[in-house]
Design a protein around this motif. Structure first.
Motif, short mmCIF file in Angstrom:
data_model
loop_
_atom_site.label_atom_id
_atom_site.label_comp_id
_atom_site.label_asym_id
_atom_site.label_seq_id
_atom_site.Cartn_x
_atom_site.Cartn_y
_atom_site.Cartn_z
N ALA A 20 6.59 3.18 17.14
CA ALA A 20 6.05 2.02 17.90
C ALA A 20 4.42 2.35 18.08
CB ALA A 20 6.42 1.60 19.22
N GLY A 21 3.97 3.56 18.16
CA GLY A 21 2.88 3.93 18.28
C GLY A 21 2.11 4.50 16.97
N HIS A 22 2.65 4.17 15.79
CA HIS A 22 1.92 4.55 14.40
C HIS A 22 2.32 3.37 13.44
CE1 HIS A 22 2.86 8.54 16.50
NE2 HIS A 22 2.02 8.81 15.78
N ASP A 23 1.35 2.53 13.28
CA ASP A 23 1.22 1.75 12.51
C ASP A 23 0.46 1.50 11.39
OD1 ASP A 23 -1.29 1.24 13.96
OD2 ASP A 23 -0.36 -0.03 15.27
N PHE A 24 0.18 2.82 10.41
CA PHE A 24 -0.50 2.93 9.42
C PHE A 24 0.23 4.03 8.51
CE2 PHE A 24 -3.56 4.44 6.31
CZ PHE A 24 -4.31 3.42 5.93
N GLY A 25 0.60 3.47 7.32
CA GLY A 25 1.54 4.34 6.47
C GLY A 25 1.08 4.17 5.25
N GLN A 26 1.97 4.74 4.22
CA GLN A 26 1.73 4.48 2.77
C GLN A 26 2.85 3.68 2.20
OE1 GLN A 26 -0.82 7.38 0.72
NE2 GLN A 26 0.14 8.94 2.10
N LEU A 27 2.83 2.61 1.62
CA LEU A 27 3.96 2.00 0.70
C LEU A 27 4.01 2.50 -0.47
CD1 LEU A 27 5.97 -0.46 0.99
CD2 LEU A 27 4.44 -1.89 0.32
N ALA A 28 5.29 2.96 -0.98
CA ALA A 28 5.63 3.48 -2.19
C ALA A 28 6.48 2.37 -2.88
CB ALA A 28 6.08 4.71 -2.14
N VAL A 29 6.05 1.94 -4.25
CA VAL A 29 6.74 0.86 -5.15
C VAL A 29 6.91 1.71 -6.26
CG1 VAL A 29 6.56 -1.31 -5.93
CG2 VAL A 29 5.64 -1.00 -3.67
N ASN A 30 8.24 1.44 -6.92
CA ASN A 30 8.48 2.00 -8.40
C ASN A 30 7.52 1.69 -9.23
OD1 ASN A 30 10.64 3.67 -7.56
ND2 ASN A 30 12.00 1.91 -7.33
N GLY A 31 7.22 2.42 -10.04
CA GLY A 31 5.92 2.12 -11.27
C GLY A 31 6.94 1.55 -12.34
N PRO A 32 6.47 1.00 -13.38
CA PRO A 32 6.92 0.81 -14.48
C PRO A 32 7.60 2.09 -15.32
CG PRO A 32 4.87 -0.23 -14.71
CD PRO A 32 4.86 0.77 -13.60
N PRO A 33 8.61 1.69 -16.12
CA PRO A 33 9.12 3.20 -16.96
C PRO A 33 8.07 4.08 -17.44
CG PRO A 33 10.39 0.88 -17.41
CD PRO A 33 9.10 0.59 -16.79
N GLY A 34 8.17 5.28 -17.39
CA GLY A 34 7.10 6.34 -17.71
C GLY A 34 5.88 6.21 -16.78
N GLU A 35 5.85 5.62 -15.77
CA GLU A 35 4.55 5.63 -14.79
C GLU A 35 4.93 6.07 -13.61
OE1 GLU A 35 1.32 5.00 -15.77
OE2 GLU A 35 1.93 4.68 -17.89
N PRO A 36 4.01 6.73 -12.90
CA PRO A 36 4.24 7.07 -11.56
C PRO A 36 4.30 5.86 -10.31
CG PRO A 36 2.11 7.47 -11.94
CD PRO A 36 2.62 7.04 -13.07
N PRO A 37 5.01 6.13 -9.35
CA PRO A 37 4.80 5.04 -8.43
C PRO A 37 3.59 4.62 -7.80
CG PRO A 37 6.48 6.85 -7.49
CD PRO A 37 5.51 7.50 -8.71
N HIS A 38 3.62 3.45 -7.28
CA HIS A 38 2.13 2.70 -6.78
C HIS A 38 2.44 3.49 -5.43
CE1 HIS A 38 0.81 0.08 -10.01
NE2 HIS A 38 2.29 0.02 -10.22
N VAL A 39 1.26 3.75 -4.81
CA VAL A 39 1.35 4.22 -3.30
C VAL A 39 -0.05 3.55 -2.58
CG1 VAL A 39 0.99 5.91 -1.86
CG2 VAL A 39 2.33 6.36 -3.94
N GLN A 40 0.24 2.35 -1.62
CA GLN A 40 -0.70 1.94 -1.13
C GLN A 40 -0.75 2.19 0.45
OE1 GLN A 40 -2.96 -0.48 -2.28
NE2 GLN A 40 -3.78 -0.45 -0.04
N PRO A 41 -2.00 2.76 0.90
CA PRO A 41 -2.08 2.96 2.16
C PRO A 41 -2.30 1.50 2.97
CG PRO A 41 -3.67 4.35 1.04
CD PRO A 41 -3.01 3.31 -0.06
N LEU A 42 -1.67 1.59 4.18
CA LEU A 42 -1.91 -0.04 4.87
C LEU A 42 -1.56 0.16 6.19
CD1 LEU A 42 1.43 -0.61 4.66
CD2 LEU A 42 0.79 -1.94 2.89
N HIS A 43 -2.23 -0.88 6.99
CA HIS A 43 -1.51 -1.27 8.28
C HIS A 43 -0.43 -1.96 8.25
CE1 HIS A 43 -5.64 0.33 10.17
NE2 HIS A 43 -4.75 0.60 11.04
N PHE A 44 0.48 -2.04 9.33
CA PHE A 44 1.49 -2.97 9.33
C PHE A 44 1.95 -3.17 10.74
CE2 PHE A 44 3.17 1.45 9.12
CZ PHE A 44 3.93 1.63 10.37
N ALA A 45 2.98 -3.87 11.04
CA ALA A 45 3.47 -4.16 12.30
C ALA A 45 4.88 -4.33 12.18
CB ALA A 45 3.20 -5.73 12.82
N PHE A 46 5.85 -3.39 12.88
CA PHE A 46 7.16 -3.07 12.83
C PHE A 46 7.67 -3.78 13.91
CE2 PHE A 46 10.60 -0.57 14.36
CZ PHE A 46 11.59 -0.68 13.29
#
Length: 219
Positions: A20-46
């Protein structure tokens, strides 16, 4: 993330309260085959009240390269880490061994939310998500509400896409000398208090809250 029994949260309330006191993180999304994941820093609301584990809302610009990967695989991970400090080896040495034999380590708090993502393109729903985020970050107001087709933000909605992340699983870790003796934990707490680094106070609070500080004898 490996979570030992002594590092695990005591209950859901512990990680939810911390998050509740931490609202900035990194969103990791699977990349295409043979590629690393996408990692997106972002603010969010939980919101812990949505579903069994809660819901995260956020948004990104439409040109972000993450979208094709996200649409191909909506299972994502949101990682939040903070209250981290370096602990020198001598601080961790057992009472019956030389200080130079102590093993250095890291203390940190981490929550990883496994989520199923839904992309939001409807203008009215996007406006609602933005208002939820602004309400979280600016609870006392100060900004106009977003509404599709209305100034000042309506014309900007086409430039973003919203994200609703349904949380389907949680891994949380509070690594603060949970397997060390009370004497060692007390020493670490005293050293943190003396060092006064950027996150030392927060680490010491975790150490104390999770039983790291033994009551001192009276008299």
């Amino acid at each position: 993330m490996l979570v030992h029994p002594w590092d695990a949260p005591e209950d859901d309330a512990e990680w939810q309260s911390w998050l509740a006191g931490h609202d900035f993180g990194q969103l990791a999304v699977n990349g295409p085959p043979g590629e690393p994941p996408h990692v997106q820093p972002l603010h969010f609301a939980f919101d812990a009240t949505c579903g069994p584990y809660g819901e995260v809302v956020t948004h990104l610009t439409r040109p972000n390269p993450l979208w094709p990967a996200l649409e191909a695989d909506p299972v994502v991970l949101l990682s939040v880490v903070d209250d981290y400090v370096y602990v020198p080896g001598p601080w961790q040495a057992a009472p019956d061994e030389p200080p130079e034999h102590g093993v250095p380590t890291s203390f940190y708090a981490a929550v990883q939310l496994r989520c199923r993502a839904r992309v939001v393109d409807d203008p009215d729903e996007k406006a609602g998500l933005l208002n939820r985020q602004v309400g979280h970050f600016q609870p006392h107001g100060g900004s106009a509400r977003a509404a599709a087709g209305e100034a000042p933000y309506g014309r900007l909605l086409s430039g973003i896409r919203g994200l609703r992340l349904e949380v389907t699983g949680v891994r949380a870790k509070f690594k603060y000398a949970g397997k060390r003796t009370g004497e060692v934990r007390d020493r670490i707490a005293a050293e943190l208090a003396g060092r006064r680094g950027p996150r030392d106070a927060a680490a010491r609070e975790h150490l104390s809250r999770r039983g790291g500080l033994r009551p001192k004898p009276s008299g």
